[in-house]
Design a protein around this motif. Structure first.
Motif, PDB file in Angstrom:
ATOM      1  N   ALA A   1      35.866 133.818   6.063  1.00 25.89           N
ATOM      2  CA  ALA A   1      36.602 132.639   5.588  1.00 25.89           C
ATOM      3  C   ALA A   1      38.038 132.662   6.097  1.00 25.89           C
ATOM      4  O   ALA A   1      38.592 131.617   6.473  1.00 25.89           O
ATOM      5  CB  ALA A   1      36.566 132.581   4.066  1.00 25.89           C
ATOM      6  N   CYS A   2      38.649 133.843   6.123  1.00 26.22           N
ATOM      7  CA  CYS A   2      40.029 133.953   6.624  1.00 26.22           C
ATOM      8  C   CYS A   2      40.114 133.634   8.114  1.00 26.22           C
ATOM      9  O   CYS A   2      41.135 133.152   8.590  1.00 26.22           O
ATOM     10  CB  CYS A   2      40.574 135.356   6.354  1.00 26.22           C
ATOM     11  SG  CYS A   2      40.874 135.678   4.610  1.00 26.22           S
ATOM     12  N   ILE A   3      39.069 133.927   8.849  1.00 25.29           N
ATOM     13  CA  ILE A   3      39.045 133.608  10.278  1.00 25.29           C
ATOM     14  C   ILE A   3      38.704 132.140  10.486  1.00 25.29           C
ATOM     15  O   ILE A   3      39.313 131.438  11.293  1.00 25.29           O
ATOM     16  CB  ILE A   3      38.023 134.493  11.017  1.00 25.29           C
ATOM     17  CG1 ILE A   3      38.473 135.947  10.999  1.00 25.29           C
ATOM     18  CG2 ILE A   3      37.806 134.016  12.450  1.00 25.29           C
ATOM     19  CD1 ILE A   3      37.419 136.920  11.488  1.00 25.29           C
ATOM     20  N   LEU A   4      37.735 131.645   9.723  1.00 20.97           N
ATOM     21  CA  LEU A   4      37.195 130.310   9.948  1.00 20.97           C
ATOM     22  C   LEU A   4      38.102 129.189   9.432  1.00 20.97           C
ATOM     23  O   LEU A   4      38.221 128.146  10.074  1.00 20.97           O
ATOM     24  CB  LEU A   4      35.823 130.218   9.274  1.00 20.97           C
ATOM     25  CG  LEU A   4      34.907 129.089   9.670  1.00 20.97           C
ATOM     26  CD1 LEU A   4      34.655 129.127  11.166  1.00 20.97           C
ATOM     27  CD2 LEU A   4      33.594 129.188   8.927  1.00 20.97           C
ATOM     28  N   TYR A   5      38.752 129.373   8.299  1.00 22.42           N
ATOM     29  CA  TYR A   5      39.540 128.299   7.684  1.00 22.42           C
ATOM     30  C   TYR A   5      40.658 127.779   8.592  1.00 22.42           C
ATOM     31  O   TYR A   5      40.767 126.560   8.796  1.00 22.42           O
ATOM     32  CB  TYR A   5      40.101 128.746   6.331  1.00 22.42           C
ATOM     33  CG  TYR A   5      40.960 127.701   5.686  1.00 22.42           C
ATOM     34  CD1 TYR A   5      40.392 126.550   5.145  1.00 22.42           C
ATOM     35  CD2 TYR A   5      42.339 127.845   5.646  1.00 22.42           C
ATOM     36  CE1 TYR A   5      41.188 125.571   4.571  1.00 22.42           C
ATOM     37  CE2 TYR A   5      43.136 126.882   5.066  1.00 22.42           C
ATOM     38  CZ  TYR A   5      42.562 125.746   4.539  1.00 22.42           C
ATOM     39  OH  TYR A   5      43.343 124.786   3.974  1.00 22.42           O
ATOM     40  N   PRO A   6      41.503 128.655   9.155  1.00 24.59           N
ATOM     41  CA  PRO A   6      42.566 128.104  10.018  1.00 24.59           C
ATOM     42  C   PRO A   6      42.025 127.394  11.256  1.00 24.59           C
ATOM     43  O   PRO A   6      42.617 126.409  11.716  1.00 24.59           O
ATOM     44  CB  PRO A   6      43.379 129.338  10.428  1.00 24.59           C
ATOM     45  CG  PRO A   6      42.996 130.413   9.508  1.00 24.59           C
ATOM     46  CD  PRO A   6      41.641 130.093   8.986  1.00 24.59           C
ATOM     47  N   ILE A   7      40.908 127.864  11.762  1.00 26.64           N
ATOM     48  CA  ILE A   7      40.343 127.232  12.959  1.00 26.64           C
ATOM     49  C   ILE A   7      39.768 125.864  12.618  1.00 26.64           C
ATOM     50  O   ILE A   7      39.969 124.887  13.333  1.00 26.64           O
ATOM     51  CB  ILE A   7      39.288 128.153  13.603  1.00 26.64           C
ATOM     52  CG1 ILE A   7      39.958 129.440  14.103  1.00 26.64           C
ATOM     53  CG2 ILE A   7      38.560 127.453  14.734  1.00 26.64           C
ATOM     54  CD1 ILE A   7      39.014 130.494  14.585  1.00 26.64           C
ATOM     55  N   LEU A   8      39.032 125.779  11.492  1.00 25.94           N
ATOM     56  CA  LEU A   8      38.451 124.493  11.102  1.00 25.94           C
ATOM     57  C   LEU A   8      39.522 123.495  10.654  1.00 25.94           C
ATOM     58  O   LEU A   8      39.300 122.284  10.729  1.00 25.94           O
ATOM     59  CB  LEU A   8      37.428 124.696   9.986  1.00 25.94           C
ATOM     60  CG  LEU A   8      36.085 125.290  10.417  1.00 25.94           C
ATOM     61  CD1 LEU A   8      35.185 125.468   9.215  1.00 25.94           C
ATOM     62  CD2 LEU A   8      35.415 124.426  11.469  1.00 25.94           C
ATOM     63  N   LYS A   9      40.654 123.976  10.210  1.00 25.40           N
ATOM     64  CA  LYS A   9      41.736 123.094   9.773  1.00 25.40           C
ATOM     65  C   LYS A   9      42.294 122.282  10.941  1.00 25.40           C
ATOM     66  O   LYS A   9      42.670 121.121  10.768  1.00 25.40           O
ATOM     67  CB  LYS A   9      42.837 123.943   9.139  1.00 25.40           C
ATOM     68  CG  LYS A   9      43.857 123.184   8.386  1.00 25.40           C
ATOM     69  CD  LYS A   9      44.788 124.142   7.679  1.00 25.40           C
ATOM     70  CE  LYS A   9      45.841 123.377   6.921  1.00 25.40           C
ATOM     71  NZ  LYS A   9      46.803 124.247   6.297  1.00 25.40           N
ATOM     72  N   ILE A  10      42.319 122.889  12.133  1.00 26.17           N
ATOM     73  CA  ILE A  10      42.864 122.163  13.287  1.00 26.17           C
ATOM     74  C   ILE A  10      41.777 121.517  14.151  1.00 26.17           C
ATOM     75  O   ILE A  10      42.083 120.810  15.098  1.00 26.17           O
ATOM     76  CB  ILE A  10      43.735 123.105  14.152  1.00 26.17           C
ATOM     77  CG1 ILE A  10      42.911 124.284  14.681  1.00 26.17           C
ATOM     78  CG2 ILE A  10      44.949 123.586  13.393  1.00 26.17           C
ATOM     79  CD1 ILE A  10      43.637 125.127  15.707  1.00 26.17           C
TER      80      ILE A  10
END
Length: 183
Positions: A34-43
């Protein structure tokens, strides 16, 4: 980590269960993902979500495997003629053994804790892949003769006292039921 020893009239079953540790390792793996995926999916734009999640699935499974691999169920099943080794993440899927050997080919059983790191033992300049006998994290070792694979180990990071108890129980069972005397 629990080790259960179940002995019947003609079989011996030893189960290493890490249910609680596996649950926490899975939760930590999900949090890391989740820590890896959240910032990527946010942009990432909305129309690329499905493709990105499809691309990220193998990475998610690799991260979960990294955290959960050492907490799998390990089972030794000894019948009258063979010894079976199972490794799985769920006791419900224990239907096919990973390895099996004939008891007549069993040469020795010993328990030992080797020091060191696995990462320094797997690489050799002359060879790309080195077969690791004496794995630093495994505790009970089985040596076979006249088999394609002459070595097997069990008990990932179990305490040495329990490894010695498992070794003693296996040797007693083999002596009593199969008349196999080991060192």
């Amino acid at each position: 980590m629990d080790i259960k020893i179940e002995e019947t009239e003609d079989t011996l079953k030893i189960i290493k269960s890490c249910k609680e540790e596996l649950k926490w390792a899975f939760i930590i793996g999900i949090i890391c993902n989740a820590c890896i995926l959240y910032p990527i999916l946010k942009i990432t734009p909305g129309e690329y979500y499905f493709g990105f999640l499809l691309f990220y699935t193998p990475i998610l499974l690799a991260i979960l495997s990294f955290f959960c691999n050492k907490y799998s169920y390990e089972v030794i099943f000894i019948s009258d003629k063979k010894i079976f080794f199972y490794q799985t993440y769920s006791l419900n899927t224990l239907n096919t053994p990973n390895l099996s050997f004939f008891l007549s080919n069993l040469k020795n059983i010993y328990s030992k804790s080797y020091g060191g790191s696995i990462y320094f033992r797997i690489y050799d300049i002359r060879k790309l892949v080195v077969n690791i006998k004496n794995h630093p994290n495994l505790r009970v070792y089985f040596i076979f003769k006249n088999e394609k694979l002459d070595y097997c180990a069990w008990g990932y990071e179990i305490p040495m006292e329990e490894a010695e108890e498992v070794e003693k129980k296996i040797k007693e069972f083999l002596k009593k039921h199969n008349d196999i005397e080991l060192k």
